[in-house]
Design an enzyme around this catalytic site. Sequence first.
Site, PDB file in Angstrom:
ATOM      1  N   GLU A  96      10.028  20.682   3.820  1.00  8.68           N
ATOM      2  CA  GLU A  96       9.188  21.600   3.060  1.00  8.68           C
ATOM      3  C   GLU A  96       8.538  22.605   4.011  1.00  8.68           C
ATOM      4  OE1 GLU A  96       6.461  19.620   0.451  1.00  8.68           O
ATOM      5  OE2 GLU A  96       5.244  21.419   0.209  1.00  8.68           O
ATOM      6  N   LYS A 147       4.237  -0.517  -7.701  1.00  7.01           N
ATOM      7  CA  LYS A 147       5.051   0.708  -7.826  1.00  7.01           C
ATOM      8  C   LYS A 147       4.754   1.539  -9.066  1.00  7.01           C
ATOM      9  CE  LYS A 147       8.861  -0.333  -4.758  1.00  7.01           C
ATOM     10  NZ  LYS A 147       9.341  -1.711  -4.703  1.00  7.01           N
ATOM     11  N   ASP A 190       8.143   1.702   2.519  1.00 10.98           N
ATOM     12  CA  ASP A 190       8.836   1.638   1.238  1.00 10.98           C
ATOM     13  C   ASP A 190       8.519   2.913   0.451  1.00 10.98           C
ATOM     14  OD1 ASP A 190       9.749   1.179  -1.342  1.00 10.98           O
ATOM     15  OD2 ASP A 190       9.165  -0.928  -1.329  1.00 10.98           O
ATOM     16  N   HIS A 241      -3.413  41.384   0.123  1.00 10.73           N
ATOM     17  CA  HIS A 241      -2.009  41.202  -0.191  1.00 10.73           C
ATOM     18  C   HIS A 241      -1.457  42.229  -1.154  1.00 10.73           C
ATOM     19  CE1 HIS A 241      -1.081  37.396   1.889  1.00 10.73           C
ATOM     20  NE2 HIS A 241      -2.390  37.428   2.012  1.00 10.73           N
TER      21      HIS A 241
END
Lengths: 406, 406, 406, 406
Positions: A94, A231, A306, A399
Site C-alpha cells: 500500500e 476470529k 495468524d 491544492h
Amino acid sequence: MTPRRWPRKNDPDSIRARQEELAGLVGDGEVFRHDLAPFAKATEALTGVAVVPVAVVGPIDADLGDYELDEPDGVLVERGRNSESVYVPLANTEGGLSISLYRGARAAAESGGFRTHVMRDRITRASTFLFNDTAAAVEFARWIETQVADMREWLASAPLEGLSKHARLREIETHVVGPMCHVMYAFTTGDAVGMNMITRNAFALNQGFVAERAPVKPKRSLLEGNMGGDKKISHRYFERGGHGKTVIAECTLTEEAIRRILRTTVDDLLELAFVGTHGAFASGMQSVAFTPATAIAAIFIATGQDVGMVGTSSMAHGTAYRVEGGLHASIRLPGLEVATVGGGTTLPYARSWLRVMGCEGPGKVYRLAQIVAAATLALEISASAAMATAGSENFYRAHFERGGLR
Amino acid sequence: MTPRRWPRKNDPDSIRARQEELAGLVGDGEVFRHDLAPFAKATEALTGVAVVPVAVVGPIDADLGDYELDEPDGVLVERGRNSESVYVPLANTEGGLSISLYRGARAAAESGGFRTHVMRDRITRASTFLFNDTAAAVEFARWIETQVADMREWLASAPLEGLSKHARLREIETHVVGPMCHVMYAFTTGDAVGMNMITRNAFALNQGFVAERAPVKPKRSLLEGNMGGDKKISHRYFERGGHGKTVIAECTLTEEAIRRILRTTVDDLLELAFVGTHGAFASGMQSVAFTPATAIAAIFIATGQDVGMVGTSSMAHGTAYRVEGGLHASIRLPGLEVATVGGGTTLPYARSWLRVMGCEGPGKVYRLAQIVAAATLALEISASAAMATAGSENFYRAHFERGGLR
Amino acid sequence: MTPRRWPRKNDPDSIRARQEELAGLVGDGEVFRHDLAPFAKATEALTGVAVVPVAVVGPIDADLGDYELDEPDGVLVERGRNSESVYVPLANTEGGLSISLYRGARAAAESGGFRTHVMRDRITRASTFLFNDTAAAVEFARWIETQVADMREWLASAPLEGLSKHARLREIETHVVGPMCHVMYAFTTGDAVGMNMITRNAFALNQGFVAERAPVKPKRSLLEGNMGGDKKISHRYFERGGHGKTVIAECTLTEEAIRRILRTTVDDLLELAFVGTHGAFASGMQSVAFTPATAIAAIFIATGQDVGMVGTSSMAHGTAYRVEGGLHASIRLPGLEVATVGGGTTLPYARSWLRVMGCEGPGKVYRLAQIVAAATLALEISASAAMATAGSENFYRAHFERGGLR
Amino acid sequence: MTPRRWPRKNDPDSIRARQEELAGLVGDGEVFRHDLAPFAKATEALTGVAVVPVAVVGPIDADLGDYELDEPDGVLVERGRNSESVYVPLANTEGGLSISLYRGARAAAESGGFRTHVMRDRITRASTFLFNDTAAAVEFARWIETQVADMREWLASAPLEGLSKHARLREIETHVVGPMCHVMYAFTTGDAVGMNMITRNAFALNQGFVAERAPVKPKRSLLEGNMGGDKKISHRYFERGGHGKTVIAECTLTEEAIRRILRTTVDDLLELAFVGTHGAFASGMQSVAFTPATAIAAIFIATGQDVGMVGTSSMAHGTAYRVEGGLHASIRLPGLEVATVGGGTTLPYARSWLRVMGCEGPGKVYRLAQIVAAATLALEISASAAMATAGSENFYRAHFERGGLR
C-alpha cells in the site's frame, strides 16, 4: 461432478504432482520456484509460496513496560519500564503506508515518544453445555463456577496425553440462556496465542472432568458455542479483552510536532475526532479509530502471526484529548492476538522479522504487543493528521487554487 | 531522542543502506536475499520480503453467476450462470486448514456443489460537512441529496487531473446528527477495490463541487468522518453492504455427504447452529459464523488483496436450515473487498495465484468474490462438522473410552 | 393446576366479578373506585385503574417546523416554521425531574429557544418469506422489489375489508440471508403510530398479493421476522429511522445562560461529553445520551402513547459542540413513535394532556414529535449540567468543605 | 421570549395557579379533578393526573425461587422454591394484550407452569476519573481495584449524612481508555431500584474517599461517564446484567397445549424462531424476542415502577428449543429494574396493584422480578404463536378462502 482426491501430503512427489496439475493455469511459475522444504510442516497440500514485500521503518521510540503474570491468578504485574528505539517491518503493498506510519512515529518521538501499557492477557474457549431446560443449566452453572481450582489441579496431573502445560486456566465465567450454559474458560498461554493448546485443554475438561463430575449431566457438550471471541469481533471482547493482549499506547503530541511534522493543528485534530467519533457511533462501528488494521496486518504478515486474526486484533478504541501544550492521543487494542513462539512465528522469514524488533522467542510476547500498539498509534496519528488537514481551508487553497491537484 | 531520518526511497543504494543498518538485528538474512526489483513500486522503504507457504486445494465445485452492472444505477444484473471446478490457493501456516476446507468442498460437491450470488457492489467514502448548527446541516443535506446527477456529470467532465473514470458515483445518502452532515458517496470501481480512486473523486467533489455550489457553506469539510466503513467493522455495512461485494454462497448438503464425508448428522449440526447463534448474540458478536476470516485471510495473502481488510471482509451471516433429505447451509459476506486489478494484485506472485483461479485482470472481480465465498463456506461446513461431532456422545466414546486422545 | 377461565369481557358483571375475586388481595380498593366506563374498549379484562401524578412545566420555547408528506414518495417537506411556547405534561414520580427539565428549557429560552427538525416518517413491518434455498429467496427478492407501485394500487383498490387507507406503502427493501427473504414494508400512517394498520395491510399483501403473484412461491410467509424494529432497539432503526418519526432538536446555549441558569461552563460540559461519549462506546451502548427515556416516558404516559415503545422511542444520539459564544447542543431521536389519534390517545385524560400542548387530533403528529424532542433535549441539558458540575472542584468545595452534604 | 418563572411548589395555591393558567387549554378538565394530596411529594409542579385503565389476568402459575444475598459478596443463594398462582395487573390501552398474555399463561399452566430463576442482582454507577494521560489512569485503576473492602468500611462508618445503608458496594470494575478511568461501582440496594442511593454513595466515595486517598489525583471526577447502563440499552448490561435483576423464565410447552391453546405446532414455532433470531441479527437488534416491552410496560405503570426504565428492563434474550414431547421456551431479562419499596411504588394505586401480586413492601423484590419475567414469557409465547400461525397455510385458508378477513 465429484472431485477426485487431491493429494494432501508434502513429500516431494506429492508437491510435484500438485504443481504439475496446476502448471497450465499458473503462468510463468515463479510461485513454484521457491524452496518449499522449510514450510513442509506449515500447511498440508503445500504447493508454492506467496512473496510479500516488506518495508522497514524506524526507529520508533517507545517506553515499554516489562510485565509478568502473577500466579495463580494471572494478573499482569509491571516490573519496570524501558525506553527503546525499534525498527518495525511492514509487509504491505500500500503506497504511502510506511512513510505515513513513520511520520507519526517521528511526531511522537519529538514529543517524548510513545508509552505503552499491557492491561490484560487471556485467551478464551467458550464451551457450551446443553440441557433440556434452564433449571438444569442453572444448577450446572452454579456447580462449575466452583470448580476452577480442581480443574487446574486436574489439568496439572496430566490425565491425558497431549495436554498443554503452557495453557493455564485462570477463571471461569458462565452465561445461562435458554437450556444452555456457556462456560468461558479463560487461559493464559505463555508466548503463544495458544488456540490449539486451549482447545485441547478445554476439550479434555469437558469430556474428562465435567462429564464425570457434574451433578447434572449435560445432554450435549460443544467445544465452542461462539461466546469465545475467536476470529469474529464482538462487544464482549472489545470491552473486556479476553482474547489476546489488551494493550494501550499513548503519547502527548506537542503543538510544535503537530505543526511542523504533522502539518496540522490541535484544533483540526479535535474537530476530526469529534466528527469521527460520532460517525463511528452513527454507523454502528465496533471501534473508534481510523485505520488500525492497516498497521496490524502489515506486522502480522511479516512476523508470521495468524492473519485470520487481523480483524479481532484490530478492534480499537482511540481517543484525542486536549492538554496543556498539545494533544494526548491514545489507542486501546483490547484483543491483540500476537505470539513470539508457535505457529507461523517459527518459520524462517517470520523469525527474522521478529528478531529485527527484538521479539524472537520466549519471554517476548508483551514486548511485541506493545510495539504493535505503538506502531498502530503512529499510523493513526499520521493518517488522522492527513485527514484533518484535507478539510481545512489551507489544504484547499494549496491544492486547488494553487493547482496542486490539477 | 529524535530519530534520524530513515531513507524512504527504493533505489538500490537506499535499500542497501537500510539492509546494512539492520544486518546486525536480522540473523542469517534470508529476508534480504530475494530480488526486490518487482516490488520497488509497491511500498516505500522496501527492505526485504516475507515468504508465506501456499497450499492449493480443489477442485471446488461451484455454480457461479455472471454479473454486470446496469447503467447508470449500478444494479447488478445476472446474465447467466456457469458450473465450475476451481483450485484455490491458501497462503497459511495453520495445520489442518487446507484439508478441512477441502473436506467441506468435497461434501458440497457430492451434494451438487456450491451456488453463489452477488447481491450488491459498492464502495463508500463518507465525507462529513461541519456547520455551526443542525439547521444548516439539514438544509445542506436536502440540497446535496439532489445533486447526484450533476455530480456524475461534473466528474465525467474531468475538471481536475487525477480523477478516476472507473469510480462511478451511484448514490448519495446523508445522515445529519448534531451540527454535522455525513454524506455517504457510494461508488462502483470496476475490478479494483478502489479506495484511492474514490478518495480522489470524493475529495474533488467536496472541494470543487460542493464548496462552490452549496447554498449553505460548511465551516469545514472532512474527507472521511467514519461512516464509510473502511477497515472497521460496523453494523451499517454488515446489514446493507456498501463496502465491497455482498455475496452469498449456499449449498444443500445431503444426509449421505454429511454422514460419510463430514462424519456427523443433520441433528448435530443444527444443535451446533442453535448454540452458536445464541452464543454469538449473547456475546455481542458482529457476525454469526465460525471461522470465515481464516479462509479469507489465506486467499487474500496469496492473491495480493489488502490484508488490512480481512476483518471487514469477514463479516459474515451464516445459516443452517433443515430441508427434505439434508441441510441447507449458507454464508452471506456483506462486504467482501476483493480486486483483480490494482494494488497488490498486479505483483508477480499474486497475479499467478489469481490466474490459478481464472481471476486475473479485468472482468473477473465477481468471479473472484464468488470463489472466495464458496471457499469460505467450505471451511465453515467442515469446521462446524468437526465442532458438532466433538460434542456428541459418539465422539466422546471414540476418543476417550477407546483411547483416542490418551 | 389448570387455571379456571378468567372472564375477559368488560360488561359490568364481568368487571365486578373480577373485582370481587381480587377484593381480598387489594387492600382499601381505591383502584376499583374509578368509573371504568370510558375505558371499556381500551383493554379486555378491565378491572381498575392506575393513577399517575402529572407535573406540568413550561413554557418551553421552540421553533417548530411545519411538515407535509410529499406524494407518492412520502418525503417530508417543510412548509414553514413557527415559534411557540408550550406547556408540557410529565406523568412521573421522580423527584427533581420536572424542575430539571424546566431549568433546561429556561436555559434554552434565554439562548433563543429550541429549534426542531423532522427528518423522516416511516413505520415498518418486516415480513419474511422462507424458501428451501437462497437462490429462490434471491429470485423472490428481485421480483418483489419491483412491485411497490402495483402493491400501492392493489391496496388502494380495497381488495379486502379492514384494510387501512391511512397506511400508505412508501418503499420496500429486501434482505436475503440463508433461505429467507426479509421484506421491509415501509409505510406512513397519518397521525397514528399505525402498528395495527400496517399489520393488516402487510398481512393482506403477503397472503393476497404476494402469494398469488410471486414467480417463486415461498414455502412459508411470516408476518414479522424481527427486522421491523418493533419494540426492540436495533442499530438499523437507530441509524436510519423507519419506526416512527426521526426528529432532531437543537439549541445554541449562550455562555451567560450556561453560567447563570445551568451553573456550569462550556468547558465542563465538553469534558462531560468527551467522557460520556467514550463511556457509551466502551459499554456498547446503543445511544449517546444521558437520560432521554425519562422525559419521553413521562410524556408518553400522560398522553396515552404506547409505553411499550419508550425504549425504542428513546434511542438517541446527542452531541455537544463548542461554537462562538457558547455551546451547540442537540439530540437526534431516530424513532419517536408518537400519535395524536388512535390507541390510548383517544381516552379522556390523554386527550386533555395532548390538548394542553395543542396536539390533539389529526394533523398534529409532527408538532407532538417536535415538542417531545425539545422537552427531551431540555432535560438532557439540565441533567448534563448537574453531572458536569458535580465533578468540578467548585461543586466539591460547596458541598463537602462548606458542609452541603454533611 | 424568556419564560416567566413557573411555580414549582405543590401547596394548594401553587397547584391552583398552574391549573388556572392551563384551564383554557385543557378542555373539560377531568385531569384536574382528582385529589392530588396523595401525590404531593411525588413530583414538583404537580398539576393533575393521568388515569390508565388496568386489566388483571390470571392466575399465572409459576414456580418461583426464594432468594437471599450472601454477605459480603452479594451472590444470590436460592433458599427454596414455591409454586404460586398469581394475578397480574396490566395498565394498558392495547386491545388484545391482556387476553393474549393470559392465553400464554394458560398454555404454560397446562404444561406444568412457568419456572423462574434470579441469576444476579446489582445496580451500577459508573464514575469516571479524568487525567492528563493514560499512565496516570492506569496507576489509578490499579489502586482503586484494591479499595473495595476499605470503601465498604468507610461507607459503613457513615462519614457523611444522607448516605444509604441499603446500598451495599459489592464489586468495582475499572475500564481505562484514553486519559480516563471508568469505575463501575456495583451495589445491591435491597428492595428498591436504588438509583438515588447509589448516586449519593458513589458521589461520596468519589469526593470523600477517592479524592483524599488516591495516590494519583484525578484532574476531574465525573459521577457518571455512561458506562453505568442507566436508562440506555447497552451490550455490557445485556450480556452481564448489573443494572437490576437478571431473571430467566422458562416453561416446557406440551404438544397438546401448543395445539389446543396456542393453535399452532412445534414446527411452526421453531420456523418462527429461526426467522426471528436471524432477523434480529440482521437488523442489529439488541435483543432476541418479540414483544417483551409490552408486558413490562403494562406492569411497570400499574405498580409505580420507573417507566423510563422500560427500555433497559426489556432487554431480552429468548430461545425456543425442541424437546421430547414439546418445546422449551425461555426468556432471559438481564436488567429488570423493579422495586417493591421507594419511588412510585409507595403511592396509593401502585401499592394496591403490588399487593394483588403479593409484592408489596420489603422482602418482595425477587418475587416481583420473577412474576414480571413469567408474565413477559407468557406474552412472548402467545404472540409468537399468533405470528407463527399467521404464516401457515392453515391460517391463510381460514382467513382468506373462507372469508375471515373479507
